[in-house]
Design a protein around this motif. Structure first.
Motif, PDB file in Angstrom:
ATOM      1  N   UNK A 223       0.834  -1.219   0.000  1.00 27.72           N
ATOM      2  CA  UNK A 223       0.000   0.000   0.000  1.00 27.72           C
ATOM      3  C   UNK A 223       0.861   1.259   0.000  1.00 27.72           C
ATOM      4  N   UNK A 224       1.935   1.246   0.788  1.00 30.61           N
ATOM      5  CA  UNK A 224       2.810   2.409   0.857  1.00 30.61           C
ATOM      6  C   UNK A 224       3.527   2.639  -0.469  1.00 30.61           C
ATOM      7  N   UNK A 225       3.965   1.544  -1.095  1.00 30.48           N
ATOM      8  CA  UNK A 225       4.635   1.662  -2.392  1.00 30.48           C
ATOM      9  C   UNK A 225       3.693   2.230  -3.445  1.00 30.48           C
ATOM     10  N   UNK A 226       2.473   1.729  -3.468  1.00 29.05           N
ATOM     11  CA  UNK A 226       1.495   2.195  -4.457  1.00 29.05           C
ATOM     12  C   UNK A 226       1.189   3.675  -4.244  1.00 29.05           C
ATOM     13  N   UNK A 227       1.119   4.083  -2.980  1.00 29.95           N
ATOM     14  CA  UNK A 227       0.864   5.491  -2.665  1.00 29.95           C
ATOM     15  C   UNK A 227       2.045   6.375  -3.064  1.00 29.95           C
ATOM     16  N   UNK A 228       3.260   5.886  -2.794  1.00 27.17           N
ATOM     17  CA  UNK A 228       4.464   6.694  -3.036  1.00 27.17           C
ATOM     18  C   UNK A 228       4.825   6.771  -4.510  1.00 27.17           C
ATOM     19  N   UNK A 229       4.572   5.661  -5.234  1.00 30.01           N
ATOM     20  CA  UNK A 229       4.978   5.597  -6.647  1.00 30.01           C
ATOM     21  C   UNK A 229       3.749   5.322  -7.519  1.00 30.01           C
ATOM     22  N   UNK A 230       3.050   6.353  -7.943  1.00 29.96           N
ATOM     23  CA  UNK A 230       1.805   6.171  -8.710  1.00 29.96           C
ATOM     24  C   UNK A 230       1.979   5.391 -10.012  1.00 29.96           C
ATOM     25  N   UNK A 231       3.184   5.400 -10.571  1.00 31.15           N
ATOM     26  CA  UNK A 231       3.412   4.692 -11.833  1.00 31.15           C
ATOM     27  C   UNK A 231       3.733   3.210 -11.637  1.00 31.15           C
ATOM     28  N   UNK A 232       3.906   2.801 -10.388  1.00 30.18           N
ATOM     29  CA  UNK A 232       4.236   1.393 -10.120  1.00 30.18           C
ATOM     30  C   UNK A 232       3.088   0.500 -10.578  1.00 30.18           C
ATOM     31  N   UNK A 233       3.443  -0.605 -11.229  1.00 32.50           N
ATOM     32  CA  UNK A 233       2.422  -1.479 -11.817  1.00 32.50           C
ATOM     33  C   UNK A 233       2.478  -2.918 -11.298  1.00 32.50           C
ATOM     34  N   UNK A 254      -8.871  -1.224  -5.100  1.00 35.28           N
ATOM     35  CA  UNK A 254      -9.626  -1.282  -6.345  1.00 35.28           C
ATOM     36  C   UNK A 254      -8.756  -1.324  -7.579  1.00 35.28           C
ATOM     37  N   UNK A 255      -7.624  -2.031  -7.485  1.00 33.48           N
ATOM     38  CA  UNK A 255      -6.665  -2.050  -8.588  1.00 33.48           C
ATOM     39  C   UNK A 255      -6.578  -3.392  -9.313  1.00 33.48           C
ATOM     40  N   UNK A 256      -7.610  -4.217  -9.180  1.00 29.93           N
ATOM     41  CA  UNK A 256      -7.620  -5.503  -9.887  1.00 29.93           C
ATOM     42  C   UNK A 256      -7.534  -5.243 -11.394  1.00 29.93           C
ATOM     43  N   UNK A 257      -6.643  -5.965 -12.067  1.00 29.83           N
ATOM     44  CA  UNK A 257      -6.359  -5.829 -13.502  1.00 29.83           C
ATOM     45  C   UNK A 257      -5.667  -4.512 -13.854  1.00 29.83           C
ATOM     46  N   UNK A 258      -5.224  -3.762 -12.823  1.00 29.62           N
ATOM     47  CA  UNK A 258      -4.450  -2.551 -13.041  1.00 29.62           C
ATOM     48  C   UNK A 258      -3.082  -2.640 -12.378  1.00 29.62           C
ATOM     49  N   UNK A 259      -3.026  -3.370 -11.283  1.00 31.03           N
ATOM     50  CA  UNK A 259      -1.778  -3.594 -10.557  1.00 31.03           C
ATOM     51  C   UNK A 259      -1.636  -5.101 -10.374  1.00 31.03           C
ATOM     52  N   UNK A 260      -0.383  -5.603 -10.467  1.00 30.35           N
ATOM     53  CA  UNK A 260      -0.219  -7.055 -10.558  1.00 30.35           C
ATOM     54  C   UNK A 260       0.868  -7.570  -9.618  1.00 30.35           C
ATOM     55  N   UNK A 261       0.733  -8.831  -9.255  1.00 30.60           N
ATOM     56  CA  UNK A 261       1.752  -9.468  -8.430  1.00 30.60           C
ATOM     57  C   UNK A 261       1.854 -10.931  -8.810  1.00 30.60           C
ATOM     58  N   UNK A 262       3.007 -11.499  -8.555  1.00 33.28           N
ATOM     59  CA  UNK A 262       3.210 -12.932  -8.730  1.00 33.28           C
ATOM     60  C   UNK A 262       4.325 -13.360  -7.792  1.00 33.28           C
ATOM     61  N   UNK A 263       4.335 -14.624  -7.447  1.00 31.68           N
ATOM     62  CA  UNK A 263       5.360 -15.127  -6.547  1.00 31.68           C
ATOM     63  C   UNK A 263       4.950 -16.448  -5.944  1.00 31.68           C
TER      64      UNK A 263
END
Length: 349
Positions: A223-233, A254-263
């Protein structure tokens, strides 16, 4: 009876077949037929498996594999830990086991640097030391890896890149900056990205963040990363808590299909996230198989068997283990698994 300690540090990751979705085995190996396993049962050798924290579902699953060998083959093996992720307490537990004179210890280290000095005490005491997720440790007999760390990191990156459409800004998440395998996976992922996905970019201001092996921490950091870096995807995770924690942040914001993760992630724990599409895929190896493989190798070393490649540990994904290039101690298998919405209910854990 002479006691020896075999330490196995849960580790590992994907050799070779980058991009294969899963591994299918023709038949289930029978660990009970192994001569070293039979001898271990006859001799009553005591083998202790020391994970990072057995309350973590990953290591609960590992305990299942250890108990499987004990129940089916009669080997005196068991899992024991301190109940918390603490490098100092883990090292003390290993020292206690050395003092007790167990025959083998299998360890998944919290911190490699501090554990290495403890393992030296085991070696000096004539104890067998086997590690998993500890490829850089020096005071070992052998280290077991489910597959190559380079291959696994590249494989996670493939999954993240596919989800991100092979473009955009991303960063990497590890349990800690001292966790050997997690950082190797992340390093390999970044190198693979640079070579294969030129339209993806690593976040230079914050290229690696820590989750402390905790889902709440991963969620808050994301959450902090997304707030600090708006271009992070996207965020590539390594700990089994990373991607699921990031997924909670994706849902909440509310970032489903806009922000992604895998691992890495456990199937049952993340079934709904996968089925809902918040996470497209997760990758891992079965820690129960790692637990079984540790015990089998411990028995082989205790029995005085020559360990020459290919090494068959009579466990799916560990039947044709080879030495890492340039190493005489690190053994790598083919134990990777990919989980998605279609197969998440098939694994049983």
């Amino acid at each position: 009876m002479k006691k020896a300690i075999v330490m196995t540090l849960c580790a590992a990751m994907a050799v070779g077949m980058i991009g294969s979705v899963s591994t299918v085995y023709a038949s289930e190996p029978d660990i009970t037929s192994d001569d070293a396993i039979k001898k271990a049962a006859d001799e009553g050798w005591e083998i202790a498996v020391v994970p990072k924290d057995s309350t973590n579902p990953w290591f609960v699953r590992m305990d299942t594999g250890v108990k499987e060998v004990a129940d089916k083959a009669g080997v005196n093996c068991y899992q024991i830990d301190t109940g918390t992720i603490d490098a100092t307490k883990q090292a003390q537990l290993v020292e206690d086991l050395i003092a007790q004179g167990v025959d083998a210890i299998c360890v998944v280290p919290v911190d490699m640097e501090s554990m290495d000095s403890t393992l030296k005490k085991a070696k000096d005491a004539g104890i067998v030391v086997i590690t998993h997720e500890g490829a850089d440790l020096t005071n070992v007999d052998y280290d077991i890896e489910a597959f190559s760390n380079e291959g696994y990191g590249a494989f996670i990156m493939q999954n993240l890149a596919e989800a991100m459409g092979e473009e955009g800004l991303y960063t990497t998440m590890v349990a800690s900056l001292t966790n050997g395998s997690h950082n190797e996976w992340a390093d390999a992922a970044v190198e693979y990205q640079k070579e294969h996905y030129p339209n993806m970019t690593l976040l230079e201001e914050n290229p690696r963040v820590e989750s402390d092996d905790n889902g709440d921490t991963a969620y808050n950091v994301a959450k902090e990363l997304i707030k600090t870096y708006p271009d992070l995807k996207g965020i590539m995770g390594t700990s089994s808590f990373d991607a699921p924690g990031v997924a909670r942040a994706i849902q909440e914001l509310g970032l489903v299909d806009k922000f992604f993760t895998s691992g890495t992630g456990m199937p049952a724990d993340n079934a709904e996230l996968l089925k809902s599409g918040v996470i497209k895929s997760l990758t891992l190896w079965d820690p129960a198989k790692s637990g079984e493989a540790m015990v089998d190798l411990a028995c082989k070393v205790l029995a005085g068997e020559e360990i020459g490649a290919p090494v068959n540990l009579n466990v799916d994904g560990y039947t044709e283990m080879t030495f890492r290039e340039g190493s005489e101690t690190v053994l790598e298998g083919q134990g990777w698994i990919t989980i998605d919405a279609d197969n998440v209910d098939d694994f049983g854990f």
